[in-house]
Design an enzyme around this catalytic site. Structure first.
Site, PDB file in Angstrom:
ATOM      1  N   LYS A 195       0.800  -1.213   0.000  1.00  0.00           N
ATOM      2  CA  LYS A 195       0.000   0.000   0.000  1.00  0.00           C
ATOM      3  C   LYS A 195       0.838   1.271   0.000  1.00  0.00           C
ATOM      4  O   LYS A 195       0.461   2.280  -0.593  1.00  0.00           O
ATOM      5  CB  LYS A 195      -0.965  -0.008   1.188  1.00  0.00           C
ATOM      6  CG  LYS A 195      -2.069  -1.052   1.071  1.00  0.00           C
ATOM      7  CD  LYS A 195      -3.043  -0.941   2.229  1.00  0.00           C
ATOM      8  CE  LYS A 195      -4.217  -1.907   2.078  1.00  0.00           C
ATOM      9  NZ  LYS A 195      -3.811  -3.305   2.216  1.00  0.00           N
ATOM     10  N   GLU A 245      -3.105   6.439   8.790  1.00  0.00           N
ATOM     11  CA  GLU A 245      -3.952   7.146   7.848  1.00  0.00           C
ATOM     12  C   GLU A 245      -5.024   7.896   8.622  1.00  0.00           C
ATOM     13  O   GLU A 245      -5.557   7.388   9.618  1.00  0.00           O
ATOM     14  CB  GLU A 245      -4.612   6.132   6.913  1.00  0.00           C
ATOM     15  CG  GLU A 245      -4.962   6.668   5.544  1.00  0.00           C
ATOM     16  CD  GLU A 245      -5.330   5.533   4.607  1.00  0.00           C
ATOM     17  OE1 GLU A 245      -4.598   5.315   3.625  1.00  0.00           O
ATOM     18  OE2 GLU A 245      -6.347   4.855   4.855  1.00  0.00           O
ATOM     19  N   HIS A 300     -14.768  -4.030   8.413  1.00  0.00           N
ATOM     20  CA  HIS A 300     -14.074  -3.783   7.141  1.00  0.00           C
ATOM     21  C   HIS A 300     -14.290  -4.895   6.112  1.00  0.00           C
ATOM     22  O   HIS A 300     -13.615  -4.939   5.090  1.00  0.00           O
ATOM     23  CB  HIS A 300     -12.568  -3.557   7.365  1.00  0.00           C
ATOM     24  CG  HIS A 300     -12.265  -2.566   8.444  1.00  0.00           C
ATOM     25  ND1 HIS A 300     -12.537  -1.223   8.313  1.00  0.00           N
ATOM     26  CD2 HIS A 300     -11.753  -2.730   9.689  1.00  0.00           C
ATOM     27  CE1 HIS A 300     -12.195  -0.600   9.425  1.00  0.00           C
ATOM     28  NE2 HIS A 300     -11.722  -1.486  10.276  1.00  0.00           N
ATOM     29  N   ARG A 322      -7.165  -8.450  -8.665  1.00  0.00           N
ATOM     30  CA  ARG A 322      -7.826  -9.735  -8.917  1.00  0.00           C
ATOM     31  C   ARG A 322      -9.267  -9.483  -9.316  1.00  0.00           C
ATOM     32  O   ARG A 322      -9.741  -8.347  -9.279  1.00  0.00           O
ATOM     33  CB  ARG A 322      -7.807 -10.585  -7.644  1.00  0.00           C
ATOM     34  CG  ARG A 322      -8.405  -9.864  -6.447  1.00  0.00           C
ATOM     35  CD  ARG A 322      -8.452 -10.717  -5.203  1.00  0.00           C
ATOM     36  NE  ARG A 322      -8.667  -9.946  -4.003  1.00  0.00           N
ATOM     37  CZ  ARG A 322      -9.840  -9.475  -3.584  1.00  0.00           C
ATOM     38  NH1 ARG A 322     -10.920  -9.691  -4.315  1.00  0.00           N
ATOM     39  NH2 ARG A 322      -9.942  -8.794  -2.469  1.00  0.00           N
TER      40      ARG A 322
END
Length: 505
Positions: free
Chosen positions: A119, A203, A238, A295
């Site tokens: 990331k 973040e 999540h 994917r």
């Protein structure tokens, strides 16, 4: 130019293996399944043109065994491998191993996967490409003191996230510095256990956000397209539960603008094949890129229903060197599609896993209804693999038609022997905020949906109990009325009818 694909080994199981097998049959491609000891009676084993045993039930010894899978593909004469989703689908070593053995990997290159799988590396590339990203650390953080400094600069609350992998693992919400220090080691350990790497990043936590993703397709000739958005905001820890397209908050102008950013993001990492650019949208309408999922997504049928395209067939076409057969302006969004992930989990007991035999099941049908599943009467839901047992989709000419069709399909869908998330979805489909499109990633908690689900089940149980009492009373009255005197009367009536028949004969 890659060679034409005539046979594909599917390195997966369950409904996604069946999905790829169906695409292979339509294209006249030989499908090759693999299976573990646990899946000897699985549907994908029976539906494929051929099937090969891959190892014991634990994934590490079967569906995650790269060497064994590639060896099996070579022995079976497979031209290509389709990884599905999960398992090896985002492992950058897998496409590299396939390439070294002369097998086409139906997905992105190892190089692109290496960037999208990290990331922080991906975020740096996106910043260079002027793709908007969430405020926070520019690199990975191994030290809690550095994490605390960056969190202070960004302002609490913040999220601690693993720099690798996804699926909601290695993520912690921190409302203050004390909580950040408590959660740092736990998030590191979870990331290490799930992905083999413990690097985290910080973040800014955006509140009341929506999770909106854009389906991508890019070929080896440099052509990139977006296939519109999917709203994925209804989540638990999540993990996505419900997806739909179009998003209630994305108009055509926004769709074109963010779609162009998504295509630019794919080009920035030289992406190949199908993938998804994921964004967070804040209440002010700002979009922030968070990652590219390299994917085919679980929710890809949502896009198929609103575009009329077959994403798996397009994957195969692109993998063998073909160009995307349409321009961006050729694509039109038709109607609305909703997907509910039917998981073998009990929503009344904190989503506890539910496994075992399924003696019977009823799959819903009807206009606009699609079910992707591996279930059949007598099958077994294993505890070794993902809890997803079916994907229930409903399409309608608009949101309301799709919603009503989904609600009716949920009523028809029964799975005996295990608990599933169906009761939760029944509640959501009739919940006023969902109907108004007032959703966010904290939707379930914000609107106390679980409380409502429990109340509805109690009310239904009470109604059923009252109906049972009424039925018992009615049965009791009928028994009284059918006592001897009435039986004599009935016999008398029968005798009279017999006499009349004798008289007229």
């Amino acid at each position: 130019m890659s060679k034409k694909i005539t046979s594909i080994l599917i390195a997966n199981r369950g409904e996604i293996a069946l999905r790829v097998i169906r695409a292979c049959k339509e294209l006249g491609i030989r499908s090759i399944a693999i299976y573990s000891d646990e899946d000897t009676r699985a549907v994908h084993v029976k539906r494929a043109d051929e099937a090969h045993h891959i190892g014991p039930a634990p994934p590490a010894q079967s569906y995650l065994n790269m060497a064994k899978i590639v060896e099996t593909a070579k022995a079976a004469g497979a031209d290509a491998i389709h990884p599905g989703y999960g398992f090896l689908s985002e492992n950058e070593n897998f496409p590299e191993m396939c390439e070294k053995n002369g097998i086409i990997f139906i997905g992105p290159t190892a190089k692109a996967m290496d960037v999208t799988g990290d990331k922080m590396k991906c975020k740096a590339v996106m910043k260079k490409a002027k793709v908007p990203t969430v405020p926070g650390s520019d690199g990975t953080i191994e030290d809690v003191e550095k994490a605390a400094d960056i969190a202070h600069q960004a302002g609490y609350p913040v999220m601690l996230k693993s720099a690798f992998g996804g699926g909601g693992r290695g993520i912690r919400l921190c409302k203050d510095e004390k909580q950040l220090r408590q959660e740092f080691e736990m998030a590191s350990a979870e990331s290490k256990a799930a992905f083999g790497k413990s690097a985290l990043f910080v973040e800014k936590y955006l509140q009341r956000i929506r999770h909106i993703e854009f389906q991508l397709l890019r070929d080896s000739h440099g052509n990139g397209r977006h296939l519109f958005e999917r709203e994925c905001s209804i989540q638990r820890r999540h993990q996505k539960l419900i997806e739909m397209s179009p998003s209630p908050v994305v108009d055509q102008k926004t769709r074109e603008r963010i779609g162009e950013i998504a295509v630019r993001a794919a080009a920035a990492v030289d992406y190949l094949n199908a993938g998804t650019a994921e964004f967070l949208r804040d209440p002010e309408g700002n979009f922030y890129f968070i990652e590219i999922n390299s994917r085919l997504q679980v929710e890809h049928p949502v896009t198929e229903l609103v575009t009329g395209l077959d994403l798996v067939k397009l994957q195969i076409h692109v993998a063998q060197g073909g160009e995307i057969p349409f321009k961006q302006e050729d694509l039109k969004m038709n109607g609305c599609a909703i997907e509910c992930r039917i998981n073998a989990e009990d929503p009344f007991y904190d989503f506890a896993p539910s496994t075992g035999a399924v003696p019977s099941c009823n799959i819903p049908y009807g206009p606009g209804v699609r079910v992707d599943t591996y279930l059949y009467p007598g099958c077994t839901v294993s505890g070794y693999y993902d809890s997803l047992v079916a994907k229930l989709l409903a399409w309608g000419s608009n949101f309301e038609e799709a919603r009503v069709r989904m609600r009716n399909a949920l009523d028809e869908f029964t799975i005996e022997g295990i608990n599933t998330t169906i009761p939760l979805y029944k509640t959501i489909m009739d919940e006023s905020n969902f109907i108004k499109g007032e959703i966010s990633t904290d939707y379930l908690e914000r609107f106390k949906v679980f409380d409502r689900m429990n109340e509805e089940v109690k009310a239904e149980a009470s109604k059923n109990a009252q109906a049972a009492v009424a039925a018992a009373l009615l049965q009791s009255e009928l028994v009284k009325k059918s006592a001897a005197p009435s039986q004599i009367n009935n016999n008398g009536q029968k005798a009279s009818r017999w006499k009349m028949m004798r008289a007229t004969s």
